[in-house]
Write a protein that holds these residues in place. Structure first.
Motif, short mmCIF file in Angstrom:
data_model
loop_
_atom_site.label_atom_id
_atom_site.label_comp_id
_atom_site.label_asym_id
_atom_site.label_seq_id
_atom_site.Cartn_x
_atom_site.Cartn_y
_atom_site.Cartn_z
N TYR A 1 -18.52 -2.66 0.29
CA TYR A 1 -17.28 -3.42 0.40
C TYR A 1 -16.42 -2.84 1.52
O TYR A 1 -16.39 -1.63 1.74
CB TYR A 1 -16.51 -3.38 -0.93
CG TYR A 1 -17.36 -3.80 -2.09
CD1 TYR A 1 -17.61 -5.14 -2.35
CD2 TYR A 1 -17.97 -2.84 -2.91
CE1 TYR A 1 -18.43 -5.53 -3.40
CE2 TYR A 1 -18.79 -3.22 -3.97
CZ TYR A 1 -19.02 -4.57 -4.20
OH TYR A 1 -19.85 -4.95 -5.23
N THR A 2 -15.72 -3.74 2.21
CA THR A 2 -14.82 -3.33 3.28
C THR A 2 -13.45 -3.00 2.70
O THR A 2 -12.93 -3.73 1.85
CB THR A 2 -14.68 -4.44 4.34
OG1 THR A 2 -15.95 -4.66 4.93
CG2 THR A 2 -13.68 -4.05 5.41
N LEU A 3 -12.88 -1.91 3.20
CA LEU A 3 -11.54 -1.48 2.81
C LEU A 3 -10.64 -1.62 4.03
O LEU A 3 -10.58 -0.73 4.87
CB LEU A 3 -11.56 -0.02 2.34
CG LEU A 3 -12.67 0.38 1.35
CD1 LEU A 3 -12.68 1.88 1.14
CD2 LEU A 3 -12.49 -0.35 0.03
N PRO A 4 -9.92 -2.75 4.16
CA PRO A 4 -9.07 -2.94 5.33
C PRO A 4 -7.92 -1.92 5.37
O PRO A 4 -7.58 -1.31 4.35
CB PRO A 4 -8.52 -4.36 5.15
CG PRO A 4 -9.42 -5.00 4.14
CD PRO A 4 -9.89 -3.89 3.26
N VAL A 5 -7.35 -1.77 6.55
CA VAL A 5 -6.20 -0.88 6.72
C VAL A 5 -5.11 -1.25 5.72
O VAL A 5 -4.80 -2.43 5.53
CB VAL A 5 -5.65 -0.98 8.16
CG1 VAL A 5 -4.34 -0.22 8.28
CG2 VAL A 5 -6.66 -0.44 9.15
N GLN A 6 -4.53 -0.25 5.08
CA GLN A 6 -3.47 -0.46 4.10
C GLN A 6 -2.17 0.19 4.56
O GLN A 6 -2.17 1.10 5.39
CB GLN A 6 -3.88 0.11 2.74
CG GLN A 6 -5.15 -0.49 2.16
CD GLN A 6 -4.98 -1.94 1.77
OE1 GLN A 6 -3.98 -2.32 1.17
NE2 GLN A 6 -5.97 -2.76 2.13
N ALA A 7 -1.07 -0.28 4.02
CA ALA A 7 0.25 0.23 4.42
C ALA A 7 0.48 1.65 3.95
O ALA A 7 1.22 2.41 4.59
CB ALA A 7 1.34 -0.69 3.88
N THR A 8 -0.15 2.02 2.83
CA THR A 8 0.05 3.37 2.28
C THR A 8 -1.29 3.95 1.83
O THR A 8 -2.26 3.21 1.58
CB THR A 8 1.00 3.35 1.06
OG1 THR A 8 0.38 2.60 0.00
CG2 THR A 8 2.35 2.71 1.43
N ALA A 9 -1.32 5.28 1.70
CA ALA A 9 -2.52 5.94 1.21
C ALA A 9 -2.79 5.54 -0.24
O ALA A 9 -3.94 5.43 -0.68
CB ALA A 9 -2.36 7.45 1.33
N THR A 10 -1.72 5.29 -1.00
CA THR A 10 -1.88 4.89 -2.40
C THR A 10 -2.59 3.54 -2.50
O THR A 10 -3.46 3.34 -3.35
CB THR A 10 -0.50 4.81 -3.08
OG1 THR A 10 0.13 6.09 -3.02
CG2 THR A 10 -0.63 4.38 -4.53
N ALA A 11 -2.21 2.62 -1.60
CA ALA A 11 -2.86 1.31 -1.61
C ALA A 11 -4.33 1.42 -1.24
O ALA A 11 -5.19 0.74 -1.82
CB ALA A 11 -2.13 0.37 -0.65
N LEU A 12 -4.65 2.28 -0.26
CA LEU A 12 -6.05 2.46 0.11
C LEU A 12 -6.83 3.10 -1.03
O LEU A 12 -7.99 2.74 -1.28
CB LEU A 12 -6.15 3.32 1.38
CG LEU A 12 -7.58 3.53 1.90
CD1 LEU A 12 -8.24 2.21 2.24
CD2 LEU A 12 -7.58 4.45 3.11
N ALA A 13 -6.21 4.05 -1.73
CA ALA A 13 -6.88 4.69 -2.86
C ALA A 13 -7.21 3.67 -3.95
O ALA A 13 -8.28 3.73 -4.57
CB ALA A 13 -6.00 5.80 -3.43
N ALA A 14 -6.31 2.71 -4.17
CA ALA A 14 -6.56 1.67 -5.17
C ALA A 14 -7.73 0.80 -4.75
O ALA A 14 -8.57 0.41 -5.57
CB ALA A 14 -5.30 0.82 -5.36
N GLN A 15 -7.81 0.48 -3.44
CA GLN A 15 -8.93 -0.32 -2.92
C GLN A 15 -10.25 0.44 -3.06
O GLN A 15 -11.28 -0.13 -3.43
CB GLN A 15 -8.68 -0.65 -1.45
CG GLN A 15 -7.57 -1.65 -1.22
CD GLN A 15 -8.07 -3.08 -1.34
OE1 GLN A 15 -8.87 -3.54 -0.55
NE2 GLN A 15 -7.58 -3.78 -2.36
N LEU A 16 -10.22 1.74 -2.73
CA LEU A 16 -11.43 2.55 -2.82
C LEU A 16 -11.90 2.65 -4.27
O LEU A 16 -13.10 2.56 -4.55
CB LEU A 16 -11.16 3.94 -2.24
CG LEU A 16 -12.34 4.92 -2.23
CD1 LEU A 16 -13.53 4.35 -1.48
CD2 LEU A 16 -11.91 6.26 -1.62
#
Length: 386
Positions: free
Chosen positions: A103-118
């Motif tokens: 799955y692709t994890l697009p650029v997120q506004a915050t590290a927390t948002a990226l962690a949720a995607q991951l």
């Protein structure tokens, strides 16, 4: 020197890694300085690389995958095909490429948002495919940089730390299934079944290459054919399957100006709900000149003299004493009974040479032995920096 070469032979073709905007400006300046109307270039159109030189093309985003109404009890290959149907590559090509789950994890506004995607991507791999290990990759990268292997998909704290690091580095990322390759011993090294097929001059080139790898970095190639690939853990039928995929992909991109490409495949097992079922998948599409071109050019030169030869190349770490003259002189002394050629060397940084052999195994062993001889002669380092 380039100006002089072009003035002496205006029909000389300039082969480029990638026709980026900066390179286009340099070529315009070079053309002007050489007093030419045009420079012949062997490269893909810039727009083609801009679209395809990213791994995110191969996988749906986490959000797109979550929105699919799928029954996780379906055969995993069916689930994967339905997920892949919403990947960007499918939209561009009009057909589904064989890939591994991811799955692709697009650029997120915050590290927390990226962690949720991951975390969501890890959950999908576990729930849909029964997988427990994953691999985090940047969508755009080179030479295996920033790849994190063998991640425990159930370790929430580790996933959080990985997301924080990835967010600070920037860019899109992918979470893919961790694959298990077949491995073949070549001397003291293990070669994995991650072959590459190539496009040259707008058509699929004959043969394929396996890579010498240090960690996740490329360290040379071994040239294989359908007849010789089984000795390296790749059945002839698997070779044909990959070649067919390569032909179909190339045909789809030819109208967009495709000239050069290298496509990396995986011949592997995934485990989980796949069990020991063999899987053949596209792992990376590189719309540019690749390192295997060095070996292919060397091979063409040798085939002018001898047919049906085996060839291999090796990337080495030269010492500061390893000038082109010094390395060429030493390799010339070691060349008998079969040809060896220094392709490039930057003292203290990077070098590559190629050699022939009676069989692919012989050629591969030979380049490893030659590297060790260069180490013994003080012309190559025994280790690469971590």
């Amino acid at each position: 020197r380039l100006i002089t070469l072009l003035q002496a032979n205006p029909q000389r073709v300039v082969a480029l890694y990638s026709l980026e905007p900066e390179m286009q400006l340099f070529l315009l300046w070079l053309c002007q300085q050489a007093g030419l109307d045009e420079i012949l270039v062997d490269a893909n159109p810039a727009h083609l690389g801009a679209v395809w030189n990213c791994k995110a093309m191969l996988h749906p985003t986490v959000v797109a995958a979550q929105q699919l109404d799928l029954d996780n009890r379906l055969d995993p290959a069916t689930l994967l095909a339905r997920e892949s149907a919403v990947a960007p590559a499918t939209e561009k090509l009009g057909f589904v490429l064989p890939v591994i789950p991811g799955y692709t994890l697009p650029v997120q506004a915050t590290a927390t948002a990226l962690a949720a995607q991951l975390q969501a991507a890890a959950d999908l791999l576990r729930q849909r495919y029964g997988l427990e290990r994953g691999c985090l990759k940047p969508s755009r990268g080179g030479d295996g940089g920033r790849i994190v292997l063998d991640i425990d998909l159930g370790d929430h704290a580790h996933l959080q730390r990985l997301a924080e690091t990835a967010w600070h580095l920037g860019g899109d990322y992918l979470l893919e299934a961790q694959v298990s390759y077949n491995r073949v011993s070549v001397g003291t090294e293990q070669v994995i079944t991650a072959p590459s097929f190539h496009v040259r001059y707008g058509a699929v080139a004959p043969g394929m290459t396996l890579q010498f790898i240090r960690g996740t970095s490329w360290k040379g190639n071994i040239y294989l054919t359908p007849e010789t690939s089984p000795a390296f853990g790749i059945a002839t039928a698997s070779y044909v399957t990959m070649q067919d995929t390569m032909e179909r992909l190339t045909k789809a991109l030819q109208a967009q100006g495709l000239v050069r490409a290298g496509v990396d495949f995986a011949v592997c097992q995934l485990g989980g709900r796949w069990g020991d079922r063999p899987v053949i998948a596209v792992q990376d599409i590189n719309i540019k000149l690749t390192g295997a071109e060095f070996l292919r050019v060397f091979r063409e030169r040798q085939q002018a003299e001898v047919q049906a030869i085996a060839t291999a190349s090796r990337v080495f770490r030269p010492t500061f004493a390893a000038t082109a003259h010094a390395v060429q002189q030493r390799l010339a002394m070691l060349a008998a009974p079969a040809p060896v050629e220094l392709i490039a060397v930057v003292p203290g940084r990077w070098g590559i040479f190629a050699a022939t052999g009676a069989t692919p195994q012989d050629a591969a062993q030979r380049v490893l032995d030659l590297e060790q001889q260069l180490v013994a002669d003080g012309l190559a380092e025994a280790q690469w920096p971590e």
